[in-house]
Design a protein around this motif. Structure first.
Motif, PDB file in Angstrom:
ATOM      1  N   ARG A 204       0.838  -1.201   0.000  1.00  0.00           N
ATOM      2  CA  ARG A 204       0.000   0.000   0.000  1.00  0.00           C
ATOM      3  C   ARG A 204       0.871   1.249   0.000  1.00  0.00           C
ATOM      4  NH1 ARG A 204      -5.001  -1.671   4.081  1.00  0.00           N
ATOM      5  NH2 ARG A 204      -5.808  -3.321   2.720  1.00  0.00           N
ATOM      6  N   LEU A 205       0.311   2.292  -0.597  1.00  0.00           N
ATOM      7  CA  LEU A 205       1.062   3.530  -0.774  1.00  0.00           C
ATOM      8  C   LEU A 205       0.192   4.726  -0.398  1.00  0.00           C
ATOM      9  CD1 LEU A 205       3.651   4.896  -1.984  1.00  0.00           C
ATOM     10  CD2 LEU A 205       2.436   4.932  -4.174  1.00  0.00           C
ATOM     11  N   GLU A 206       0.747   5.616   0.403  1.00  0.00           N
ATOM     12  CA  GLU A 206       0.101   6.881   0.744  1.00  0.00           C
ATOM     13  C   GLU A 206       1.065   8.017   0.392  1.00  0.00           C
ATOM     14  OE1 GLU A 206      -2.922   7.252   1.992  1.00  0.00           O
ATOM     15  OE2 GLU A 206      -3.424   5.170   2.570  1.00  0.00           O
ATOM     16  N   ILE A 207       0.578   9.025  -0.327  1.00  0.00           N
ATOM     17  CA  ILE A 207       1.408  10.164  -0.720  1.00  0.00           C
ATOM     18  C   ILE A 207       0.710  11.450  -0.314  1.00  0.00           C
ATOM     19  CG2 ILE A 207       2.530  11.374  -2.629  1.00  0.00           C
ATOM     20  CD1 ILE A 207       2.267   8.819  -4.267  1.00  0.00           C
ATOM     21  N   THR A 208       1.462  12.378   0.248  1.00  0.00           N
ATOM     22  CA  THR A 208       0.961  13.739   0.449  1.00  0.00           C
ATOM     23  C   THR A 208       1.834  14.680  -0.374  1.00  0.00           C
ATOM     24  OG1 THR A 208       2.330  14.139   2.406  1.00  0.00           O
ATOM     25  CG2 THR A 208       0.143  13.223   2.764  1.00  0.00           C
ATOM     26  N   LEU A 209       1.199  15.639  -1.018  1.00  0.00           N
ATOM     27  CA  LEU A 209       1.887  16.679  -1.781  1.00  0.00           C
ATOM     28  C   LEU A 209       1.530  18.025  -1.167  1.00  0.00           C
ATOM     29  CD1 LEU A 209       1.121  15.460  -5.420  1.00  0.00           C
ATOM     30  CD2 LEU A 209       3.225  15.086  -4.110  1.00  0.00           C
ATOM     31  N   ASP A 210       2.527  18.884  -1.007  1.00  0.00           N
ATOM     32  CA  ASP A 210       2.295  20.184  -0.387  1.00  0.00           C
ATOM     33  C   ASP A 210       2.929  21.303  -1.213  1.00  0.00           C
ATOM     34  OD1 ASP A 210       0.912  19.679   2.293  1.00  0.00           O
ATOM     35  OD2 ASP A 210       2.568  18.253   2.352  1.00  0.00           O
ATOM     36  N   GLY A 211       2.289  22.463  -1.133  1.00  0.00           N
ATOM     37  CA  GLY A 211       2.783  23.664  -1.792  1.00  0.00           C
ATOM     38  C   GLY A 211       2.234  24.892  -1.090  1.00  0.00           C
ATOM     39  N   PRO A 212       2.650  26.091  -1.505  1.00  0.00           N
ATOM     40  CA  PRO A 212       2.215  27.320  -0.823  1.00  0.00           C
ATOM     41  C   PRO A 212       0.763  27.694  -1.080  1.00  0.00           C
ATOM     42  CG  PRO A 212       3.627  27.852  -2.673  1.00  0.00           C
ATOM     43  CD  PRO A 212       3.677  26.367  -2.516  1.00  0.00           C
ATOM     44  N   GLY A 213       0.136  27.131  -2.109  1.00  0.00           N
ATOM     45  CA  GLY A 213      -1.238  27.520  -2.443  1.00  0.00           C
ATOM     46  C   GLY A 213      -1.278  28.867  -3.153  1.00  0.00           C
ATOM     47  N   GLY A 214      -2.478  29.278  -3.552  1.00  0.00           N
ATOM     48  CA  GLY A 214      -2.601  30.563  -4.231  1.00  0.00           C
ATOM     49  C   GLY A 214      -3.918  30.705  -4.979  1.00  0.00           C
ATOM     50  N   THR A 216      -6.185  30.769  -8.448  1.00  0.00           N
ATOM     51  CA  THR A 216      -6.160  30.072  -9.736  1.00  0.00           C
ATOM     52  C   THR A 216      -5.892  31.029 -10.903  1.00  0.00           C
ATOM     53  OG1 THR A 216      -8.582  30.258  -9.906  1.00  0.00           O
ATOM     54  CG2 THR A 216      -7.688  28.212  -8.988  1.00  0.00           C
ATOM     55  N   ALA A 217      -5.981  32.350 -10.654  1.00  0.00           N
ATOM     56  CA  ALA A 217      -5.650  33.327 -11.704  1.00  0.00           C
ATOM     57  C   ALA A 217      -4.146  33.456 -11.904  1.00  0.00           C
ATOM     58  CB  ALA A 217      -6.243  34.697 -11.354  1.00  0.00           C
ATOM     59  N   ARG A 218      -3.353  32.989 -10.907  1.00  0.00           N
ATOM     60  CA  ARG A 218      -1.898  33.174 -10.984  1.00  0.00           C
ATOM     61  C   ARG A 218      -1.144  31.887 -10.631  1.00  0.00           C
ATOM     62  NH1 ARG A 218      -4.321  37.740  -9.270  1.00  0.00           N
ATOM     63  NH2 ARG A 218      -4.420  37.074  -7.093  1.00  0.00           N
ATOM     64  N   PRO A 219      -1.390  30.797 -11.368  1.00  0.00           N
ATOM     65  CA  PRO A 219      -0.706  29.538 -11.046  1.00  0.00           C
ATOM     66  C   PRO A 219       0.807  29.621 -11.235  1.00  0.00           C
ATOM     67  CG  PRO A 219      -1.830  29.389 -13.164  1.00  0.00           C
ATOM     68  CD  PRO A 219      -2.281  30.678 -12.528  1.00  0.00           C
ATOM     69  N   HIS A 220       1.274  30.574 -12.058  1.00  0.00           N
ATOM     70  CA  HIS A 220       2.703  30.682 -12.302  1.00  0.00           C
ATOM     71  C   HIS A 220       3.475  31.212 -11.100  1.00  0.00           C
ATOM     72  CE1 HIS A 220       0.888  34.547 -13.166  1.00  0.00           C
ATOM     73  NE2 HIS A 220       2.086  35.123 -13.077  1.00  0.00           N
ATOM     74  N   LEU A 221       2.751  31.784 -10.125  1.00  0.00           N
ATOM     75  CA  LEU A 221       3.395  32.338  -8.937  1.00  0.00           C
ATOM     76  C   LEU A 221       3.448  31.359  -7.765  1.00  0.00           C
ATOM     77  CD1 LEU A 221       1.918  35.963  -8.947  1.00  0.00           C
ATOM     78  CD2 LEU A 221       4.101  35.145  -9.906  1.00  0.00           C
ATOM     79  N   THR A 222       2.939  30.155  -7.963  1.00  0.00           N
ATOM     80  CA  THR A 222       2.880  29.198  -6.864  1.00  0.00           C
ATOM     81  C   THR A 222       3.075  27.789  -7.411  1.00  0.00           C
ATOM     82  OG1 THR A 222       1.581  28.489  -4.949  1.00  0.00           O
ATOM     83  CG2 THR A 222       0.356  28.935  -6.974  1.00  0.00           C
ATOM     84  N   THR A 223       2.809  26.804  -6.612  1.00  0.00           N
ATOM     85  CA  THR A 223       2.810  25.410  -7.066  1.00  0.00           C
ATOM     86  C   THR A 223       1.385  25.017  -7.422  1.00  0.00           C
ATOM     87  OG1 THR A 223       4.696  24.785  -5.691  1.00  0.00           O
ATOM     88  CG2 THR A 223       3.228  23.010  -6.372  1.00  0.00           C
ATOM     89  N   ASP A 224       1.171  24.679  -8.678  1.00  0.00           N
ATOM     90  CA  ASP A 224      -0.158  24.254  -9.125  1.00  0.00           C
ATOM     91  C   ASP A 224      -0.376  22.819  -8.634  1.00  0.00           C
ATOM     92  OD1 ASP A 224      -2.512  23.675 -10.378  1.00  0.00           O
ATOM     93  OD2 ASP A 224      -1.867  24.271 -12.387  1.00  0.00           O
ATOM     94  N   PRO A 263     -13.263  26.256  -6.261  1.00  0.00           N
ATOM     95  CA  PRO A 263     -12.848  26.255  -7.672  1.00  0.00           C
ATOM     96  C   PRO A 263     -11.823  27.324  -8.027  1.00  0.00           C
ATOM     97  CG  PRO A 263     -15.049  27.183  -7.452  1.00  0.00           C
ATOM     98  CD  PRO A 263     -14.686  26.638  -6.110  1.00  0.00           C
ATOM     99  N   ASN A 264     -11.706  28.367  -7.227  1.00  0.00           N
ATOM    100  CA  ASN A 264     -10.782  29.449  -7.572  1.00  0.00           C
ATOM    101  C   ASN A 264      -9.602  29.561  -6.612  1.00  0.00           C
ATOM    102  OD1 ASN A 264     -12.297  30.286  -5.417  1.00  0.00           O
ATOM    103  ND2 ASN A 264     -12.513  32.415  -6.118  1.00  0.00           N
ATOM    104  N   VAL A 265      -9.335  28.479  -5.866  1.00  0.00           N
ATOM    105  CA  VAL A 265      -8.219  28.459  -4.910  1.00  0.00           C
ATOM    106  C   VAL A 265      -7.315  27.277  -5.219  1.00  0.00           C
ATOM    107  CG1 VAL A 265      -7.536  28.267  -2.499  1.00  0.00           C
ATOM    108  CG2 VAL A 265      -9.607  29.545  -3.105  1.00  0.00           C
ATOM    109  N   ILE A 266      -6.054  27.556  -5.487  1.00  0.00           N
ATOM    110  CA  ILE A 266      -5.067  26.484  -5.631  1.00  0.00           C
ATOM    111  C   ILE A 266      -4.737  25.972  -4.230  1.00  0.00           C
ATOM    112  CG2 ILE A 266      -2.704  25.913  -6.297  1.00  0.00           C
ATOM    113  CD1 ILE A 266      -2.962  28.029  -8.499  1.00  0.00           C
TER     114      ILE A 266
END
Length: 411
Positions: A204-214, A216-224, A263-266
């Motif tokens: 079995r495998l469990e993965i968590t992925l994390d980023g700063p968030g942001g 959705t109008a500016r995905p280039h400024l954060t981790t999508d 829908p509008n929050v990364i």
């Protein structure tokens, strides 16, 4: 022994044929278990029922140290080294956390969201029945090889209750171990056999992925992060499959992916979980490193921080040739050559594999499909049921194996 002479042993000539009264008792016992399913390491009622019936037969079962499951020796005293290695017969006793969806079934589960949907109630009843028959034959001086009954808890709980049973002495003095597993694709009255791997490894495998968030109008400024999770879900299985020999059958399949709330929050967090299955034991041993590397590569490419929990499950069940042949000979002796069919390697996992890492043995697929029924009620589905004729077949198969393997494994 030749095929002709083995076939000539069929019926009453070979000891261990069920009486009508015991046949009826075992069906009632199985139905009682089916109505009262218990999850892994919670099988207290099931353990008590098995223990009581074995004691009624004059046997001395011992509950395992975990508090559920038990061992019971016939023709030997536990803790003393027998003159001939024990033949162990193993059953798993736990149920699944799913609802019983059968209709018009008088013995359907009475416990909400619990069901014997993998046939463990049948496995338990078969080994109990074999034990009762063999105990009676031993009392008459007709059993030449000692037998151990093992009723194992928590098969459905990775890495499986087998490891705890082994630690509690389940294999002490054992020379060979046999088991049966219900197969709804095989007609009742028949078994499926395979030499070599018959199940697959399962982790079995469990993965968590994390980023700063942001935004959705500016995905280039954060981790999508949603895209990162999607790429992990799509790309990692492909990478894993390409880093081993394709014949190893190493496969990663996702069962859950979650991320985000608007829908509008990364989002800042995503989770994925799934299973890794593998046909080949050597590739299975390499799988954790391969999976970790593939996840790290994809997550880093998308600027996501990953945390990986890789849970070792079980290796493949690998049937040894002599034990597989023993089961074939026993079934031919009982029901003729046409009662045995070849079977394929399953991608399902089974903790019986842990025993076969230590001693030779084999698992057969016990047919439970009603003759003429073209509807396959698959394992781990709420409507699963078994043709109860399979109980008689299983008991008589295992008792025949005990007689035909009187001297134990040969070097």
């Amino acid at each position: 022994m030749s095929l002709e002479s083995e076939a000539g042993l069929a019926g009453d000539a070979l000891p261990g044929v069920l009486s009508e009264s015991l046949r009826a008792e075992l069906i009632a016992f199985r139905r009682d278990l089916h109505m009262h399913p218990e999850l892994g390491n919670q099988e207290f009622r099931t353990t008590a029922a098995i223990k009581e019936r074995l004691e009624q037969a004059g046997l001395r079962p011992r509950v395992l140290a975990t508090g559920t499951g038990l061992l019971c020796d016939i023709g030997a005293t536990e803790g003393e080294r027998p003159a001939v290695p024990l033949l162990a017969l193993r059953a798993d006793i736990d149920a699944l956390p799913i609802p019983d969806t059968k209709t018009d079934c008088p013995y359907r589960s009475t416990v909400p969201d619990r069901a014997h949907a993998c046939g463990h109630d049948v496995h338990t009843t078969v080994v109990l029945g074999a034990g009762l028959v063999l105990a009676d034959l031993h009392a008459k001086g007709l059993l030449s090889r000692p037998v151990r009954l093992l009723f194992q808890p928590a098969e459905e709980v990775l890495p499986g209750g087998a490891l705890g049973a082994i630690a509690d002495g389940a294999l002490d003095g054992v020379g060979r171990m046999l088991a049966l597993h219900c197969d709804p694709k095989v007609e009742a009255g028949r078994i499926g056999l395979r030499h070599g791997p018959i199940t697959s490894a399962c982790d079995r495998l469990e993965i968590t992925l994390d980023g700063p968030g942001g935004h959705t109008a500016r995905p280039h400024l954060t981790t999508d992060l949603v895209t990162a999770a999607a790429r992990v879900a799509l790309d990692v299985p492909a990478l894993v499959a390409r880093r081993v020999d394709t014949r190893a059958g190493l496969a990663l399949t996702w069962g859950r992916i979650e991320s985000g709330h608007a829908p509008n929050v990364i989002p800042q967090h995503a989770e994925l979980s799934g299973t890794i299955r593998c046909l080949d034991i050597d590739a299975w041993r390499e799988a954790p490193d391969i999976v970790h590397a593939a996840i790290d590569e994809v997550a880093t490419l998308h600027r996501a921080k990953s945390e990986i929990t890789y849970m070792r499950g079980v290796p493949p069940v690998v049937n040894d040739r002599e034990s597989t042949e023993l089961l074939r000979r026993a079934m031919v002796a009982r029901r003729g050559m046409k009662s045995v069919e070849s079977t394929e390697q399953s991608l399902g996992g089974e903790d019986f594999s842990w025993y076969l890492e230590e001693v030779p043995g084999a698992m057969a697929r016990l047919g439970v499909r009603r003759p003429g029924d073209r509807t396959v009620r698959d394992l781990h589905q709420g409507d699963f049921d078994a043709d109860e004729h399979a109980i008689t077949v299983g008991v008589e198969l295992l008792t025949a194996a005990a007689f035909l393997d009187a001297d134990g494994p040969r070097g």
